[in-house]
Design a protein around this motif. Structure first.
Motif, PDB file in Angstrom:
ATOM      1  N   GLU A 220      39.016  39.219  38.399  1.00 54.90           N
ATOM      2  CA  GLU A 220      38.704  40.401  39.239  1.00 54.90           C
ATOM      3  C   GLU A 220      38.812  41.595  38.622  1.00 54.90           C
ATOM      4  OE1 GLU A 220      41.165  42.273  42.901  1.00 54.90           O
ATOM      5  OE2 GLU A 220      40.387  40.300  43.445  1.00 54.90           O
ATOM      6  N   GLU A 221      39.671  41.803  37.509  1.00 55.18           N
ATOM      7  CA  GLU A 221      40.077  43.124  36.721  1.00 55.18           C
ATOM      8  C   GLU A 221      38.752  43.379  35.767  1.00 55.18           C
ATOM      9  OE1 GLU A 221      42.576  39.857  34.474  1.00 55.18           O
ATOM     10  OE2 GLU A 221      41.920  40.548  36.793  1.00 55.18           O
ATOM     11  N   VAL A 222      38.143  42.496  35.311  1.00 53.94           N
ATOM     12  CA  VAL A 222      37.074  42.823  34.780  1.00 53.94           C
ATOM     13  C   VAL A 222      36.048  43.341  35.350  1.00 53.94           C
ATOM     14  CG1 VAL A 222      35.224  41.792  32.974  1.00 53.94           C
ATOM     15  CG2 VAL A 222      37.470  40.695  33.060  1.00 53.94           C
ATOM     16  N   HIS A 223      35.539  44.694  34.490  1.00 50.04           N
ATOM     17  CA  HIS A 223      34.539  45.724  35.143  1.00 50.04           C
ATOM     18  C   HIS A 223      33.173  44.947  35.115  1.00 50.04           C
ATOM     19  CE1 HIS A 223      33.001  49.465  36.526  1.00 50.04           C
ATOM     20  NE2 HIS A 223      32.128  49.473  35.487  1.00 50.04           N
ATOM     21  N   ILE A 224      32.441  45.135  36.332  1.00 53.34           N
ATOM     22  CA  ILE A 224      30.977  44.678  36.321  1.00 53.34           C
ATOM     23  C   ILE A 224      30.104  45.850  36.166  1.00 53.34           C
ATOM     24  CG2 ILE A 224      29.273  43.499  37.691  1.00 53.34           C
ATOM     25  CD1 ILE A 224      31.482  41.913  39.317  1.00 53.34           C
ATOM     26  N   VAL A 225      29.042  45.716  35.267  1.00 53.17           N
ATOM     27  CA  VAL A 225      28.103  46.789  34.864  1.00 53.17           C
ATOM     28  C   VAL A 225      26.887  46.087  35.705  1.00 53.17           C
ATOM     29  CG1 VAL A 225      26.459  48.087  33.465  1.00 53.17           C
ATOM     30  CG2 VAL A 225      28.843  47.642  32.837  1.00 53.17           C
ATOM     31  N   ASN A 226      26.654  47.032  36.977  1.00 54.69           N
ATOM     32  CA  ASN A 226      25.469  46.349  37.882  1.00 54.69           C
ATOM     33  C   ASN A 226      24.433  47.387  37.271  1.00 54.69           C
ATOM     34  OD1 ASN A 226      23.218  45.985  39.602  1.00 54.69           O
ATOM     35  ND2 ASN A 226      24.971  45.631  41.303  1.00 54.69           N
ATOM     36  N   LEU A 227      23.258  47.185  36.804  1.00 55.36           N
ATOM     37  CA  LEU A 227      22.178  47.931  36.542  1.00 55.36           C
ATOM     38  C   LEU A 227      21.120  48.053  37.528  1.00 55.36           C
ATOM     39  CD1 LEU A 227      21.837  46.886  32.874  1.00 55.36           C
ATOM     40  CD2 LEU A 227      23.074  48.951  33.540  1.00 55.36           C
ATOM     41  N   GLU A 228      21.340  47.674  38.606  1.00 50.78           N
ATOM     42  CA  GLU A 228      20.376  47.592  39.845  1.00 50.78           C
ATOM     43  C   GLU A 228      20.768  48.840  40.446  1.00 50.78           C
ATOM     44  OE1 GLU A 228      17.382  47.200  42.021  1.00 50.78           O
ATOM     45  OE2 GLU A 228      17.516  45.732  40.690  1.00 50.78           O
ATOM     46  N   PRO A 229      20.357  50.034  40.774  1.00 46.32           N
ATOM     47  CA  PRO A 229      20.652  51.185  41.352  1.00 46.32           C
ATOM     48  C   PRO A 229      21.106  50.967  42.654  1.00 46.32           C
ATOM     49  CG  PRO A 229      18.790  51.839  39.818  1.00 46.32           C
ATOM     50  CD  PRO A 229      18.868  50.200  39.917  1.00 46.32           C
ATOM     51  N   ASN A 230      22.009  51.389  43.160  1.00 44.32           N
ATOM     52  CA  ASN A 230      22.361  51.657  44.545  1.00 44.32           C
ATOM     53  C   ASN A 230      22.505  50.140  45.272  1.00 44.32           C
ATOM     54  OD1 ASN A 230      22.190  54.526  44.366  1.00 44.32           O
ATOM     55  ND2 ASN A 230      20.054  54.156  44.742  1.00 44.32           N
ATOM     56  N   SER A 231      22.965  49.128  44.493  1.00 46.51           N
ATOM     57  CA  SER A 231      23.317  47.753  44.979  1.00 46.51           C
ATOM     58  C   SER A 231      24.480  47.391  44.594  1.00 46.51           C
ATOM     59  CB  SER A 231      22.015  46.864  44.500  1.00 46.51           C
ATOM     60  OG  SER A 231      22.084  46.677  43.117  1.00 46.51           O
ATOM     61  N   LEU A 232      25.044  46.342  45.502  1.00 45.09           N
ATOM     62  CA  LEU A 232      26.219  45.801  44.870  1.00 45.09           C
ATOM     63  C   LEU A 232      26.155  44.279  44.693  1.00 45.09           C
ATOM     64  CD1 LEU A 232      28.672  47.212  47.872  1.00 45.09           C
ATOM     65  CD2 LEU A 232      28.421  47.784  45.276  1.00 45.09           C
ATOM     66  N   ALA A 233      26.366  43.716  43.810  1.00 43.99           N
ATOM     67  CA  ALA A 233      26.473  42.148  43.458  1.00 43.99           C
ATOM     68  C   ALA A 233      27.377  41.414  44.317  1.00 43.99           C
ATOM     69  CB  ALA A 233      26.636  41.951  42.074  1.00 43.99           C
ATOM     70  N   LYS A 234      27.331  40.089  44.486  1.00 45.84           N
ATOM     71  CA  LYS A 234      28.117  39.361  45.335  1.00 45.84           C
ATOM     72  C   LYS A 234      29.757  39.316  44.834  1.00 45.84           C
ATOM     73  CE  LYS A 234      29.161  34.694  46.806  1.00 45.84           C
ATOM     74  NZ  LYS A 234      28.744  33.227  46.612  1.00 45.84           N
ATOM     75  N   ASP A 235      29.993  39.416  43.230  1.00 45.18           N
ATOM     76  CA  ASP A 235      31.159  39.668  42.689  1.00 45.18           C
ATOM     77  C   ASP A 235      31.467  40.937  43.012  1.00 45.18           C
ATOM     78  OD1 ASP A 235      31.317  36.588  42.466  1.00 45.18           O
ATOM     79  OD2 ASP A 235      30.817  37.154  40.156  1.00 45.18           O
ATOM     80  N   GLU A 236      30.745  41.881  43.155  1.00 43.37           N
ATOM     81  CA  GLU A 236      31.353  43.249  43.322  1.00 43.37           C
ATOM     82  C   GLU A 236      32.027  43.402  44.784  1.00 43.37           C
ATOM     83  OE1 GLU A 236      28.998  46.918  40.898  1.00 43.37           O
ATOM     84  OE2 GLU A 236      27.709  45.425  41.986  1.00 43.37           O
ATOM     85  N   LYS A 237      31.151  42.889  45.730  1.00 49.40           N
ATOM     86  CA  LYS A 237      31.579  42.896  47.083  1.00 49.40           C
ATOM     87  C   LYS A 237      32.974  42.218  47.292  1.00 49.40           C
ATOM     88  CE  LYS A 237      26.866  43.035  49.044  1.00 49.40           C
ATOM     89  NZ  LYS A 237      26.023  42.402  49.850  1.00 49.40           N
ATOM     90  N   ALA A 238      33.026  41.074  46.443  1.00 44.06           N
ATOM     91  CA  ALA A 238      34.450  40.125  46.703  1.00 44.06           C
ATOM     92  C   ALA A 238      35.467  40.993  46.331  1.00 44.06           C
ATOM     93  CB  ALA A 238      34.239  39.059  45.959  1.00 44.06           C
ATOM     94  N   LYS A 239      35.345  41.843  44.974  1.00 42.19           N
ATOM     95  CA  LYS A 239      36.563  42.531  44.621  1.00 42.19           C
ATOM     96  C   LYS A 239      36.800  43.988  45.273  1.00 42.19           C
ATOM     97  CE  LYS A 239      35.231  44.057  40.132  1.00 42.19           C
ATOM     98  NZ  LYS A 239      35.497  43.973  38.784  1.00 42.19           N
ATOM     99  N   GLY A 240      35.645  44.275  46.167  1.00 43.05           N
ATOM    100  CA  GLY A 240      36.314  45.571  47.134  1.00 43.05           C
ATOM    101  C   GLY A 240      35.445  46.665  46.651  1.00 43.05           C
ATOM    102  N   VAL A 241      34.646  46.643  45.800  1.00 44.13           N
ATOM    103  CA  VAL A 241      33.669  47.687  45.282  1.00 44.13           C
ATOM    104  C   VAL A 241      32.674  47.756  46.545  1.00 44.13           C
ATOM    105  CG1 VAL A 241      31.830  48.443  43.710  1.00 44.13           C
ATOM    106  CG2 VAL A 241      33.709  46.837  42.892  1.00 44.13           C
ATOM    107  N   ARG A 242      32.561  49.387  46.759  1.00 40.26           N
ATOM    108  CA  ARG A 242      31.479  49.713  47.784  1.00 40.26           C
ATOM    109  C   ARG A 242      30.970  50.853  47.284  1.00 40.26           C
ATOM    110  NH1 ARG A 242      32.241  53.691  51.485  1.00 40.26           N
ATOM    111  NH2 ARG A 242      34.115  55.077  51.671  1.00 40.26           N
TER     112      ARG A 242
END
Length: 452
Positions: A220-242
């Protein structure tokens, strides 16, 4: 045969069969004897086969050279062992890449390097967007590489998600909508010194799985770089990113002046928030906007694009309690065209330049890759942990670190323009602010994760 013995036998048998079935899902990309299925591209460095290894030979006067697969791959899990000679050498593994009409190889590359920078396992876009995941974003993985030894590299590419491991240590996680299929390649990097001539890079045990793929969990502590603007990947949502910006409206933001949405000076178009150009003054047009919510410990990530000569900022721990004629008071991640705006030469030791903690701590931008040209999208990351440790990144590269409230911090505040504000920057929580400084600046992909 007694029942316990039979049970143990059956358990061992099925475990063995399961292991065989798992192994059979992999396809060997290198037969250990020939380069069948591969071809050379890019430069003129040589590849040979020695003792069951593909060996790349470093040479002067040639650009990057690649040994690429003749076949293209979409979703896969790739595993291989890599050993690199030379303390200042470099290599990499291309994935989902392509060859241009001119013969160059382009696309995502998993970095392999023994240098002090220690970014093995990071993800680079060869001949394209540059660094997508510098390993400054995951410092725990920087010690995984073993110099002078074979290192196990694993790459999982499923859908837009690409993850890497180095010797079993999770390294990078990129969500990239660009490039979902392509060739795999092994790199001999160009060299600029005679010291590296004749040095070798070894590759062996190269295998790929393309069926029955299941994503492997990442910490969970590993940062995710999501290059799709203004979107949340499934794993981002799971760790509480909004998302702090939905890509369509300013919902969740308000004007510092009125507490409502700004009536002028800001616009939302094509998934981008833009503060409009006015007179170059501080908060004289639409004024600053802040998040409706307040945050204590958090991880904030956003993209910004400056116009020539522009000035703006991202402020945090903004309480709105101070009475000011200009911008609201808070700790500020400076946004500035350092070459064109005079503010870059003011302050102390460059502490008003891009990505600095404004008027307090200068950003270390000695790594030239940290800065992208004016007019291109750059990324800012601000992380505040519960123990008040604060870190700034620019395009994934760490540029400064400090601790709110320690003696160094207090001494810096005492020397700054903020000395007049009691307990400056020490609020328990505060708003996130985007600044109107009279120049056109754009923002997108604004995300936050609360930390505990």
């Amino acid at each position: 045969m007694k029942q316990p013995v039979l049970a143990l036998f059956l358990a061992a048998f099925f475990a063995h069969c399961g292991s065989l079935a798992h192994a059979q899902q992999y396809e060997q990309l290198f037969d250990g004897q020939t380069l069948n299925g591969w071809k050379t591209a890019g430069g003129t460095a040589k590849f040979t086969v020695e003792d069951g290894c593909i060996v790349g030979h470093m040479a002067m006067n040639t650009p990057n050279t690649f040994l690429i697969t003749e076949k293209h791959y979409g979703d896969f899990v790739l595993e291989l062992d890599v050993k690199l000679e030379g303390a200042n050498s470099n290599s990499g593994v291309q994935i989902r890449s392509y060859q241009t009409a001119g013969g160059q190889v382009r696309g995502k590359q998993v970095e392999v390097e023994p240098t002090r920078r220690a970014w093995t396992g990071g993800i680079y876009d060869e001949g394209g967007r540059g660094w997508l995941y510098p390993l400054d974003l995951n410092e725990a993985a920087r010690s995984a590489y073993k110099p002078g030894e074979f290192n196990r590299i694993k790459v999982e590419a499923i859908g837009p998600n690409v993850k890497t491991w180095v010797n079993g240590v999770p390294a990078s996680y990129v969500v990239d909508p660009i490039g979902r299929e392509g060739l795999i390649g092994l790199q001999v990097h160009s060299i600029g010194t005679e010291v590296l001539v004749g040095k070798k890079v070894y590759f062996k045990n190269i295998r790929i799985q393309t069926k029955r793929l299941r994503p492997e969990p990442f910490p969970e502590e590993v940062h995710i770089v999501n290059l799709e603007p203004n979107s949340l990947a499934k794993d981002e949502k799971a760790k509480g990113v909004r998302l702090l910006f939905d890509g369509r409206t300013l919902r969740g933001w308000k004007s510092v002046r009125t507490g409502a949405l700004p009536k002028k000076g800001w616009r939302v178009e094509n998934g981008v928030i833009t503060v409009e150009k006015s007179d170059g003054g501080e908060s004289t047009n639409g004024g600053d906007i802040v998040t409706v919510g307040q945050y204590a410990a958090f991880d904030l990530w956003l993209e910004f694009k400056l116009t020539p000569g522009a000035n703006s900022g991202i402020k945090y721990f903004v309480t709105l309690k101070e009475q000011t004629a200009g911008s609201a008071i808070g700790l500020e991640y400076q946004l500035l065209d350092d070459a064109e705006h005079p503010d870059a030469k003011m302050g102390r030791d460059g502490n008003r330049t891009l990505a600095s903690l404004y008027d307090l701590i200068p950003a270390d931008k000695t790594n030239w890759r940290a800065r992208r040209p004016i007019g291109e999208w750059n990324t800012a990351r601000i992380r505040v942990t519960p123990d008040n440790k604060v870190t700034h990144w620019l395009n994934g590269i760490k540029v400064l670190e400090y601790t709110r409230g320690d003696q160094r911090y207090k001494d810096l505040v005492a020397l700054s323009k903020y000395a007049v504000w009691e307990n400056f920057g020490m609020a328990e929580r505060g708003h996130i602010l985007l600044q109107d400084h009279g120049d056109e600046v754009s923002f997108r992909n604004i995300k936050i994760r609360k930390l505990k």
